[in-house]
Write an enzyme that holds these catalytic residues in place. Structure first.
Site, PDB file in Angstrom:
ATOM      1  CG  LEU A 132      -2.096  -0.897   1.304  1.00  0.00           C
ATOM      2  CD1 LEU A 132      -2.734  -0.821   2.683  1.00  0.00           C
ATOM      3  CD2 LEU A 132      -3.102  -0.520   0.232  1.00  0.00           C
ATOM      4  CB  SER A 134       7.282   1.721  -0.178  1.00  0.00           C
ATOM      5  OG  SER A 134       8.633   1.414   0.046  1.00  0.00           O
ATOM      6  CB  ALA A 138       8.398   0.030   7.725  1.00  0.00           C
ATOM      7  CD  GLN A 139       7.649  -2.959   0.991  1.00  0.00           C
ATOM      8  OE1 GLN A 139       8.345  -2.166   0.350  1.00  0.00           O
ATOM      9  NE2 GLN A 139       7.310  -4.133   0.486  1.00  0.00           N
ATOM     10  CG  ASP A 289       5.646  11.712  11.904  1.00  0.00           C
ATOM     11  OD1 ASP A 289       5.947  12.818  11.398  1.00  0.00           O
ATOM     12  OD2 ASP A 289       5.912  10.628  11.364  1.00  0.00           O
TER      13      ASP A 289
END
Length: 537
Positions: A132, A134, A138-139, A289
């Site tokens: 979904l 990347s 992480a992905q 974030d």
């Protein structure tokens, strides 16, 4: 390994030359003579050159993009340090995007199976090989559990630690060289910034930490109409794999879709402010974030819109003291009580105790008065904090990592709120919340709770004081003298308690003054009890 390090160094050098980043160093007026002379040894500086078409900030941004994910994330961290960086560079670094090509899905499957100790087909009834999203760390893949729940699976990029260690080593080397070479660079504390980044990037590699953050945030907003946080499936979480509930919402920047579903944009913007202040002051635990890529809007009740937050890898928290001083600072600032702002900075220990209040007050007034020439709805809360921190830095304010995260988060929330509803008056939205929070801190219930917590420590305080006095006593102290020394220790402990009660009462009274309200009876009770314990024989 050494060969890889040399190749990386050559790569960094090529990027520096391509974007003429050497100009950023050699434009410094206070360089040592030996370093200034090095420019003569750089062959490319003798070649004909065209005028630089891009600004220094744009060149730095493009260079970081060329150097890859670790440098990109470092640039993103730098962009939050507006108390240290020139505005033009900080603005450019805000444009950095943490997007990298996905890694081989088979590597993701292998890592999931290694971490979970089971085949993907045994855990999931469906696993989408195509990711979904990347990013550098992480992905994310979509999947469905055997029990039917739709989930997302976040997987740490393989082989990342050696790359991070190598790039961090170069960043530290560059930062140390910059500190030695330039007075301006020393003022920016580059080694300290790289150190903060090292902690942040390694924290992001631990997905159990992110899962714990998400779980805490979800619990804090359980049943709330303000924000929803997806469920964590703890039995499927490991250090390199995180499984969470899949959410379906509208990206907060998709204005067309939000308008089509008749979302109340004013309420959405105001709720964003409320979410921020609730996290900071009620919970002392905030998502740090909250850029648009991590925020969605529920489609369920567009007339009463709810935020959905994802990616809790970076969070912040404040101590009770920091919360208190921050709230008082903001209230005093918007009352234009600059002396109070200056004194609070000193009382909190954010600036050295020997700072001259009058000089600090004058500096704050000089910076902040022009801000109030604007209508309140045009005043940036985040910019106010930034300018305040910049001024305090000139008076040797120590870097407060939690306040840096807070300012970055506030800038994100404020920018987002004004994008959703341009007439958002952040101060009018925040002021009632802050004043209510201050009143609750001074309420009899809160004071009694604090006294109860302090009372639990009293037996230990007396014992600790007595032990200290006995350790400091003369070697020839005889048994007949010990009871008297113990009595003195008990009296000293009670006087310490009295001092604490005096301080607590004074804090409550000061809070009442900040809010232009009468001091509550617990404040007078604490002051009287504290005075009695100090003067009693």
């Amino acid at each position: 390994m050494k060969l890889l390090a040399v190749r990386r160094l050559l790569r960094i050098q090529r990027v520096v030359i391509r974007y003429r980043l050497d100009d950023l160093l050699f434009e410094q007026p206070l360089l040592p003579w030996w370093l200034a002379s090095l420019r003569l040894l750089m062959p490319w500086r003798w070649l004909p050159r065209k005028p630089l078409a891009l600004s220094r900030g744009a060149r730095l941004r493009l260079a970081l993009q060329d150097l890859g994910p670790i440098f990109i994330k470092f640039g993103q961290l730098l962009s939050t340090r507006r108390d240290l960086l020139p505005t033009d560079i900080a603005d450019e670094l805000m444009l950095l995007q943490d997007r990298v090509p996905p890694f081989d899905p088979q590597h993701a499957v292998a890592l999931i199976e290694e971490q979970l100790g089971a085949k993907v087909g045994e855990v999931f009834s469906r696993f989408d090989v195509e990711p979904l999203a990347s990013a550098s760390v992480a992905q994310v893949h979509a999947a469905r559990l055997k029990s039917g729940e739709e989930v997302v699976v976040k997987v740490v990029r393989p082989g990342l630690k050696p790359v991070i260690a190598q790039d961090l080593a170069w960043l530290f080397l560059i930062a140390k060289a910059a500190e030695r070479a330039s007075a301006d660079a020393r003022r920016l504390h580059p080694v300290e910034i790289v150190g903060d980044y090292e902690k942040t990037i390694y924290d992001e590699l631990d997905l159990l930490r992110e899962a714990a953050n998400a779980s805490q945030l979800r619990r804090n907003f359980e049943g709330s109409e303000l924000m929803y946080v997806p469920q964590v499936y703890w039995d499927l979480c490991r250090p390199k794999v995180l499984v969470m509930e899949r959410i379906y919402g509208v990206p907060v920047t998709d204005m067309a879709t939000l308008a089509d579903q008749r979302t109340d944009m004013k309420m959405l913007a105001e709720r964003g402010v409320e979410v921020f202040f609730t996290q900071v002051f009620r919970d002392s635990f905030f998502h740090a974030d909250m850029h648009p890529g991590n925020i969605f809007v529920s489609t369920v009740k567009p007339w009463s819109p709810q935020y959905i937050a994802i990616d809790c890898g970076i969070v912040g928290s404040l101590t009770a003291e920091d919360q208190d001083y921050l709230a008082r600072n903001l209230i005093a600032f918007f009352k234009r009580d600059y002396r109070r702002v200056a004194q609070l900075h000193i009382d909190s220990g954010w600036v050295p105790a020997q700072t001259k209040v009058n000089e600090f007050e004058a500096a704050i007034r000089t910076v902040c008065e022009p801000i109030f020439e604007k209508p309140l709805k045009d005043i940036s809360f985040g910019q106010v904090l930034m300018r305040l921190f910049q001024t305090a830095r000139r008076f040797n304010m120590e870097v407060q990592p939690q306040l840096v995260l807070l300012q970055k988060t506030l800038l994100n929330i404020e920018g987002l709120g004004r994008q959703l509803y341009p007439d958002l008056d952040l101060w009018s939205t925040a002021k009632p919340f802050l004043e209510r929070w201050m009143r609750e801190r001074m309420s009899p219930k809160a004071v009694i709770g604090n006294l109860y917590n302090q009372a639990e420590q009293l037996p230990h305080l007396a014992d600790m004081t007595r032990d200290l006095l006995e350790r400091l006593s003369q070697p020839h102290l005889n048994d007949a003298q010990l009871p008297e020394r113990r009595r003195q220790g008990d009296n000293w402990a009670l006087r310490l308690l009295g001092a604490g009660l005096l301080g607590g009462g004074a804090t409550l009274a000061a809070g009442a003054v900040s809010l232009s309200a009468p001091a509550a009876w617990p404040a007078w009770l604490m002051l009287a009890a504290g005075l009695y314990l100090i003067v009693r024989r």
